[in-house]
Scaffold this active site. Structure first.
Site, PDB file in Angstrom:
ATOM      1  N   ASP A  15       0.874  -1.164   0.000  1.00 49.09           N
ATOM      2  CA  ASP A  15       0.000   0.000   0.000  1.00 49.09           C
ATOM      3  C   ASP A  15       0.926   1.232   0.000  1.00 49.09           C
ATOM      4  O   ASP A  15       2.103   1.137   0.374  1.00 49.09           O
ATOM      5  CB  ASP A  15      -0.873  -0.039   1.258  1.00 49.09           C
ATOM      6  CG  ASP A  15      -1.674   1.220   1.430  1.00 49.09           C
ATOM      7  OD1 ASP A  15      -2.370   1.604   0.480  1.00 49.09           O
ATOM      8  OD2 ASP A  15      -1.594   1.836   2.516  1.00 49.09           O
ATOM      9  N   ASP A  17      -0.158   5.093   0.783  1.00 48.91           N
ATOM     10  CA  ASP A  17      -0.435   6.087   1.825  1.00 48.91           C
ATOM     11  C   ASP A  17      -0.384   5.445   3.215  1.00 48.91           C
ATOM     12  O   ASP A  17      -1.195   4.576   3.526  1.00 48.91           O
ATOM     13  CB  ASP A  17      -1.842   6.689   1.640  1.00 48.91           C
ATOM     14  CG  ASP A  17      -2.008   7.423   0.315  1.00 48.91           C
ATOM     15  OD1 ASP A  17      -1.095   8.148  -0.082  1.00 48.91           O
ATOM     16  OD2 ASP A  17      -3.072   7.262  -0.313  1.00 48.91           O
TER      17      ASP A  17
HETATM   18  C1  BG6 Z   1      -5.893   5.507  -0.215  1.00 48.04           C
HETATM   19  C2  BG6 Z   1      -6.014   6.255   1.072  1.00 48.04           C
HETATM   20  O1  BG6 Z   1      -4.558   5.124  -0.404  1.00 48.04           O
HETATM   21  O2  BG6 Z   1      -6.291   6.308  -1.311  1.00 48.04           O
HETATM   22  C3  BG6 Z   1      -7.439   6.775   1.218  1.00 48.04           C
HETATM   23  O3  BG6 Z   1      -5.709   5.406   2.161  1.00 48.04           O
HETATM   24  C4  BG6 Z   1      -7.805   7.622   0.013  1.00 48.04           C
HETATM   25  O4  BG6 Z   1      -7.536   7.515   2.412  1.00 48.04           O
HETATM   26  C5  BG6 Z   1      -7.637   6.794  -1.245  1.00 48.04           C
HETATM   27  O5  BG6 Z   1      -9.148   8.080   0.108  1.00 48.04           O
HETATM   28  C6  BG6 Z   1      -7.926   7.583  -2.517  1.00 48.04           C
HETATM   29  O6  BG6 Z   1      -6.935   8.563  -2.687  1.00 48.04           O
HETATM   30  P1  BG6 Z   1      -6.940   9.704  -3.764  1.00 48.04           P
HETATM   31  O7  BG6 Z   1      -5.532  10.245  -3.728  1.00 48.04           O
HETATM   32  O8  BG6 Z   1      -7.262   9.094  -5.097  1.00 48.04           O
HETATM   33  O9  BG6 Z   1      -7.966  10.698  -3.351  1.00 48.04           O
HETATM   34 MG    MG Z   2      -2.755   3.162   3.543  1.00 47.33          MG
END
Ligand code: BG6
Ligand code: MG
Length: 218
Positions: A15, A17
């Site tokens: 993963d 984030d």
């Molecule tokens: C995930 C995060 O990696 O990505 C979530 O943990 C987030 O919190 C999701 O909502 C979507 O991210 P993005 O950057 O496309 O808005």
């Molecule tokens: Mg994450």
């Protein structure tokens, strides 16, 4: 940890984030700003429910206490507003925002011959990887731009395994989200958890730091 002695993984799917870099904090700050503007309560506990969850599904959770239903176009505009705040925070990132322990772990795993992939729900994945100097590093990148179902659905990890040319059971997923660990398990993969998901004991392995991956993987 008994399983670690018997399991030979060939691919590791990370993963992004909250695992590779701490963009989870920027997600929190950007949602918090939007929630404050809308006058709805939002705290870190609620933020934990957004980990791994798609942008629009996250917005629905943020809007749970909003007094009136919103039209789809209004929701899209709010999600875009949050994403603009988020991207302005991402723009401040540099390769110095790739934590040293993450970098060392990635390099050590690669040196052991493992195939490495990203499995993230984020549509901002390519931008983040560029910012932290990991553009082109991974053998495969499966992200919010190539999936139709977000975690806890296993789609993003199954596509990552496919891109690596591996079977799901040959892959280990590394996650900080309970929804992400569930996605791994539903896809037939083991999960090594850090952070929030590790505290919730959601993983096959619940690690106190990412470097412990080097004990789990041969
Ligand atoms: C995930 C995060 O990696 O990505 C979530 O943990 C987030 O919190 C999701 O909502 C979507 O991210 P993005 O950057 O496309 O808005
Ligand atoms: Mg994450």
């Amino acid at each position: 940890m008994v399983k670690a002695q018997t399991m030979q993984y060939q691919g590791i799917i990370f993963d992004l984030d909250g695992v590779i870099c701490f963009t989870d904090e920027y997600h929190y700050q950007a949602w918090k700003r939007l929630a404050d503007e809308l006058g709805v309560a939002f705290d870190r506990e609620k933020n934990n429910r957004l980990r791994g969850v798609s942008r629009m599904a996250s917005l629905d959770i943020v809007l749970e206490d909003y007094p009136e239903p919103l039209a789809e176009a209004e929701k899209l505009a709010l999600a875009e507003q949050k994403n603009e705040t988020y991207k302005s925070l991402l723009a401040t990132m540099t390769p110095a925002d790739l934590p040293e322990d993450v970098k060392a772990t990635l390099l050590a795993l690669r040196a052991r011959g493992l195939r490495l992939a990203i499995g993230s729900s984020s549509k901002n994945t390519p931008f983040i990887l560029r910012q932290i100097g990991l553009d082109g590093f991974f053998d495969a990148v499966s992200d919010g731009n190539n999936i139709s179902k977000s975690k806890p659905d296993p789609e993003v990890f199954l596509k990552a395994a496919q891109m690596l040319g591996l079977e799901p059971e040959q892959c280990l997923v590394v996650e900080d989200a309970v929804a992400g660990a569930e996605a791994a398990h539903r896809g037939g993969m083991d999960a090594a958890c850090v952070g929030d998901a590790s505290q919730a004991k959601a993983g096959t392995y619940n690690l106190s730091s990412i470097t412990e991956l080097l004990n789990v993987v041969k």
